[in-house]
Motif scaffolding. Structure first.
Motif, PDB file in Angstrom:
ATOM      1  N   SER A 137      -0.328  10.296   6.337  1.00 23.22           N
ATOM      2  CA  SER A 137       0.225   8.965   6.573  1.00 23.22           C
ATOM      3  C   SER A 137       0.229   8.608   8.043  1.00 23.22           C
ATOM      4  O   SER A 137       0.624   7.510   8.412  1.00 23.22           O
ATOM      5  N   GLU A 138      -0.228   9.486   8.908  1.00 18.59           N
ATOM      6  CA  GLU A 138      -0.119   9.237  10.344  1.00 18.59           C
ATOM      7  C   GLU A 138      -0.900   8.014  10.777  1.00 18.59           C
ATOM      8  O   GLU A 138      -0.484   7.282  11.674  1.00 18.59           O
ATOM      9  N   LEU A 139      -2.047   7.773  10.148  1.00 21.05           N
ATOM     10  CA  LEU A 139      -2.869   6.644  10.576  1.00 21.05           C
ATOM     11  C   LEU A 139      -2.179   5.328  10.285  1.00 21.05           C
ATOM     12  O   LEU A 139      -2.260   4.382  11.071  1.00 21.05           O
ATOM     13  N   ILE A 140      -1.465   5.266   9.183  1.00 23.47           N
ATOM     14  CA  ILE A 140      -0.760   4.040   8.840  1.00 23.47           C
ATOM     15  C   ILE A 140       0.370   3.805   9.832  1.00 23.47           C
ATOM     16  O   ILE A 140       0.697   2.671  10.165  1.00 23.47           O
TER      17      ILE A 140
ATOM     18  N   ILE B 166     -11.963   2.839   8.023  1.00 28.02           N
ATOM     19  CA  ILE B 166     -11.057   3.864   8.526  1.00 28.02           C
ATOM     20  C   ILE B 166      -9.605   3.415   8.499  1.00 28.02           C
ATOM     21  O   ILE B 166      -8.720   4.180   8.134  1.00 28.02           O
ATOM     22  N   TYR B 167      -9.334   2.173   8.843  1.00 24.08           N
ATOM     23  CA  TYR B 167      -7.956   1.742   8.943  1.00 24.08           C
ATOM     24  C   TYR B 167      -7.553   0.889   7.744  1.00 24.08           C
ATOM     25  O   TYR B 167      -7.640   1.331   6.621  1.00 24.08           O
TER      26      TYR B 167
ATOM     27  N   GLN C 248      -8.350   2.415   3.926  1.00 25.32           N
ATOM     28  CA  GLN C 248      -7.403   3.518   3.782  1.00 25.32           C
ATOM     29  C   GLN C 248      -6.067   2.947   3.335  1.00 25.32           C
ATOM     30  O   GLN C 248      -5.433   3.423   2.407  1.00 25.32           O
ATOM     31  N   GLY C 249      -5.649   1.875   3.998  1.00 25.35           N
ATOM     32  CA  GLY C 249      -4.545   1.067   3.521  1.00 25.35           C
ATOM     33  C   GLY C 249      -5.110  -0.283   3.108  1.00 25.35           C
ATOM     34  O   GLY C 249      -5.921  -0.867   3.830  1.00 25.35           O
TER      35      GLY C 249
END
Length: 248
Positions: free
Chosen positions: A86-89, A150-151, A176-177
């Protein structure tokens, strides 16, 4: 245009578009927009400030069938280390929000009766119509596909701190989200709807990911496919929600 690299957006943060553009309900067809990672605000218009954009239709529907893209599954495989966390979010990606089919940033302006039909594809994500909205969007729409390798990807707007009324999105979205209408809402959304397949891996929401504003008289219809931190209508709510529903 631009030696084949695509249409150069109108206006940037240093020299924003501040006038009025009326499309008179004509359609701009097969516009190759130069979405790139080097400019913070991407779209037909990059940065508009207290401007008026109205009666504009960008019809790139023919390009939907002609795109030569890797499948989203292969993008996921190539970025496997990013998924399952979940770090990217949670990362501050404010400088990556300004990607939209019509405008990257609507700073206090009015977007009225504007429509984008086609595909928005950007490595870091984006939104179907406007990246960041601090003004007013009304009677506007996106129809097609939004992809963020990616995002995150959003149907109409990435971040809204203004108002959105009587607007809709149709089609499909993946990232990803993935968020059917808006990623973050700090403003007002009302009388609007989503009719989409929304597919993501972490942080998927049928309508809004994080709501700290107001959402009224709106609905989501379609399919939602997601993992952790997912919600049928809203992922996280800290604001007000009235008279909304989801139809699977």
């Amino acid at each position: 245009l631009q030696n084949g690299s695509g249409f150069k957006f109108i206006g940037d943060a240093e020299h924003p578009f501040t006038g009025s553009y009326d499309g008179n309900d004509f359609s701009i067809r097969n516009l190759k927009i130069n979405f790139n990672k080097f400019d913070q605000y991407n779209g037909m218009f990059g940065y508009v400030k207290e401007a008026v954009l109205e009666n504009i239709t960008i019809d790139n529907s023919e390009r939907l069938d002609k795109l030569d893209m890797d499948s989203f599954a292969s993008k996921k495989q190539n970025n496997q280390s990013l998924y399952g966390t979940s770090e990217l979010i949670k990362t501050d990606i404010a400088d990556m929000e300004g990607v939209g089919g019509l405008a990257g940033m609507n700073d206090g302006g009015i977007v009225r009766n504007c429509h984008f039909i086609g595909s928005i594809t950007h490595r870091i994500g984006g939104a179907g119509l406007v990246g960041i909205n601090t003004g007013t969007i009304e009677h506007s729409s996106f129809e097609g596909k939004v992809s963020g390798a990616i995002y995150t990807a959003s149907g109409l707007v990435t971040h809204n701190s203004g108002s959105i009324r009587h607007s809709f999105v149709k089609g499909e979205i993946d990232g990803q989200g993935a968020f059917g209408f808006v990623r973050n809402n700090d403003g007002v959304i009302e009388f609007s709807y989503v009719n989409m397949q929304v597919t993501g891996y972490i942080g998927v929401a049928g309508f809004v990911s994080k709501n700290q504003g107001e959402i009224r008289s709106s609905f989501m219809r379609g399919t939602i496919i997601g993992g952790r931190y997912s919600g049928g209508f809203v992922g996280d709510n800290y604001g007000q929600i009235e008279n909304v529903y989801v139809l699977a």
